[in-house]
Design an enzyme around this catalytic site. Structure first.
Site, mmCIF file in Angstrom:
data_model
loop_
_atom_site.group_PDB
_atom_site.id
_atom_site.type_symbol
_atom_site.label_atom_id
_atom_site.label_comp_id
_atom_site.label_asym_id
_atom_site.label_seq_id
_atom_site.Cartn_x
_atom_site.Cartn_y
_atom_site.Cartn_z
ATOM 1 N N HIS A 1 0.808 -1.215 0.000
ATOM 2 C CA HIS A 1 0.000 0.000 0.000
ATOM 3 C C HIS A 1 0.842 1.267 0.000
ATOM 4 O O HIS A 1 0.395 2.299 -0.517
ATOM 5 C CB HIS A 1 -0.952 0.013 1.197
ATOM 6 N N GLY A 2 1.998 1.240 0.593
ATOM 7 C CA GLY A 2 2.789 2.459 0.595
ATOM 8 C C GLY A 2 4.111 2.294 1.307
ATOM 9 O O GLY A 2 4.327 1.352 2.075
#
Length: 511
Positions: free
Chosen positions: A329-330
């Site tokens: 996701h990041g």
């Protein structure tokens, strides 16, 4: 180009549908889809096409080689090349800046310096690398065969409705649809598609953007100029607000994507299914970002061993899968902590099946299980949305929430009119409420009612879908004409009157 832009709704999408309708029976139909998809993706920056083409062309070539290989070991080496190349590309663009920044901060106290490498993250790189990677893996597993026409493959990787933020489609589900000559969609399919697009825009502009406005206001209260701690209870507004924002934002994108694809007579998989009514983490991940959770299950969790083996081995697999899911996701420690939190929840509910115990008490027990698990999800959303500096103020505000109860009870007892009281008593009550609005708790009162205004309809729509195990837009085919017309008007006028004027990007564009 964004789904919630006038250019997309009134220019790009109608022209694409019209162009495809004219060319669909020719050899240029798929080429047209590929070209408009590339334009859609590169309309912001032309260089975004470079990593996209690098991924697509490499996996197209490797897919052919794996399929034609006589030596299984050599085919496996080719798949490894595909996986390593895709993950390396993703790592360079997504994690280089974070890693060099973090390393620079760690070495600074030692008097050492390293250059911070700033790399712009191309939109959708996390999505199309996973999608392209699954193509070569499925061919190696003999679950799919390669398509020799490179245009067909490019159209699969770049298909604009799902390119930027999913759903992550498998080649076996999407490529055959795009490669064949498709008839025009039926009138019923077109009606459903337009309803999906309208509902998705309503979700995004009314619910997601307005809930996001509440979240941004809380963030500003923690800004550099903040002189006082975050008021009690405002941390809950942050958590609840972001829970509504990210769900409505991402579900809206997926719904608009499905509707746009239906206009081209293409079916995309459902990506959400009323996740906030889930009673345990396993059910949640069967209903939230379904395309990613099934991808992680099939290409990571199962190869690690899945549910096979001793309990500690299964728990290890669950935690590794969720940690990597968080990292997908990041770039940042909080994304990893978010993944770890969900890994811990999966393990906890295996050891202590809270939902199963509560389910013995019937509907009330199931409702309580859903209530408990929703708040556990909200704890995770704090890690997902906040910065490291904001975690402390948010938690302090949440823990201080009970301190406002005595004040609220005192005001209720002081101003609440007795039964049969006259106009003067009710005026005093209203005055007391208004004085409460300018007390130290006014933020909580105003934000709380604002959150209810946007959250309650979301729960109603999801509850209606939950009853039939569908998303609300899928109920369209079960509705009569009057209901369809009324809902269409409600959504249209809701967008006109209640949409936040400062429309934001879809959150998952950043991934």
């Amino acid at each position: 180009m964004h789904f919630n832009s006038l250019n997309y709704i009134f220019i790009f999408l109608p022209l694409v549908v019209a162009g495809w309708a004219l060319l669909r029976t020719t050899a240029y139909g798929n080429l047209f889809i590929a070209l408009v998809s590339l334009y859609f993706y590169a309309s912001a920056e032309l260089w975004y096409l470079l990593p996209l083409f690098a991924t697509a062309l490499l996996d197209y070539w490797i897919g052919q080689k794996v399929h034609d290989a006589k030596d299984r070991a050599w085919a496996k080496r080719m798949v490894v090349i595909s996986i390593v190349a895709n993950l390396a590309l993703l790592a360079v663009f997504k994690y280089t800046t974070w890693l060099t920044t973090s390393l620079s901060g760690l070495l600074a106290p030692l008097g050492l310096t390293i250059p911070i490498i700033l790399i712009v993250l191309p939109p959708a790189i996390s999505f199309y690398t996973f999608q392209s990677m699954s193509y070569t893996i499925d061919i190696y597993r003999k679950e799919f065969h390669p398509y020799r026409n490179v245009v067909d493959y490019i159209s699969f990787v770049t298909f604009f409705p799902h390119l930027v933020a999913g759903p992550i489609m498998r080649a076996r589900d999407l490529l055959p649809q795009l490669a064949r000559s498709r008839p025009l969609p039926s009138a019923q399919t077109v009606s459903l598609a337009l309803f999906m697009i309208l509902f998705g825009l309503f979700q995004k502009t009314v619910f997601a953007d307005n809930a996001g406005g509440l979240v941004e206001t809380v963030v500003q209260m923690m800004g550099p100029g903040a002189k006082t701690p975050l008021p009690p209870g405002i941390g809950l507004i942050f958590a609840y607000g972001f829970a509504i924002q990210i769900y409505c934002d991402f579900a809206a994108y997926s719904t608009i994507a499905r509707g746009s694809a239906k206009l081209l007579n293409v079916e995309l998989m459902r990506n959400f299914l009323t996740p906030y009514f889930s009673t345990n983490p396993s059910e949640f991940w069967r209903r939230w970002h379904i395309s990613l959770s099934t991808w992680l299950r099939d290409y990571l969790y199962v190869p690690l061993g899945g549910n096979r083996g001793a309990s500690w081995f299964v728990m290890r697999n669950l935690m590794l899968t969720m940690l990597l899911g968080g990292l997908w996701h990041g770039a940042g420690i909080l994304f990893i902590l978010w993944g770890a939190w969900h890994g811990l929840l999966l393990i906890l509910y295996r050891l202590v099946p809270i939902d199963q115990w509560l389910a013995r008490f019937g509907f009330a027990g199931k409702a309580l299980a859903a209530f408990i698990f929703f708040h556990l999800v909200c704890i995770g959303w704090i890690f997902f949305r906040a910065t490291p500096e904001q975690i402390g103020p948010i938690w302090s505000s949440i823990l201080a929430t009970p301190s406002i109860i005595p004040d609220l009870l005192q005001r209720y007892e002081q101003y609440m009119p007795a039964s049969g009281a006259g106009y003067g008593a009710w005026s005093a009550f209203i005055g007391g409420v208004l004085r409460g609005l300018v007390s130290e708790n006014w933020y909580l009162i105003v934000f709380g009612w604002g959150l209810v205004l946007f959250a309650a309809p979301v729960l109603v729509f999801d509850y209606l879908g939950r009853r039939r195990n569908e998303e609300f837009p899928d109920l369209f085919l079960r509705m009569n004409t009057v209901t369809r017309a009324v809902l269409a008007l409600v959504f249209l006028y809701g967008i006109i009157f209640f949409a936040r004027r400062q429309a934001g990007e879809f959150i998952y564009f950043a991934f």
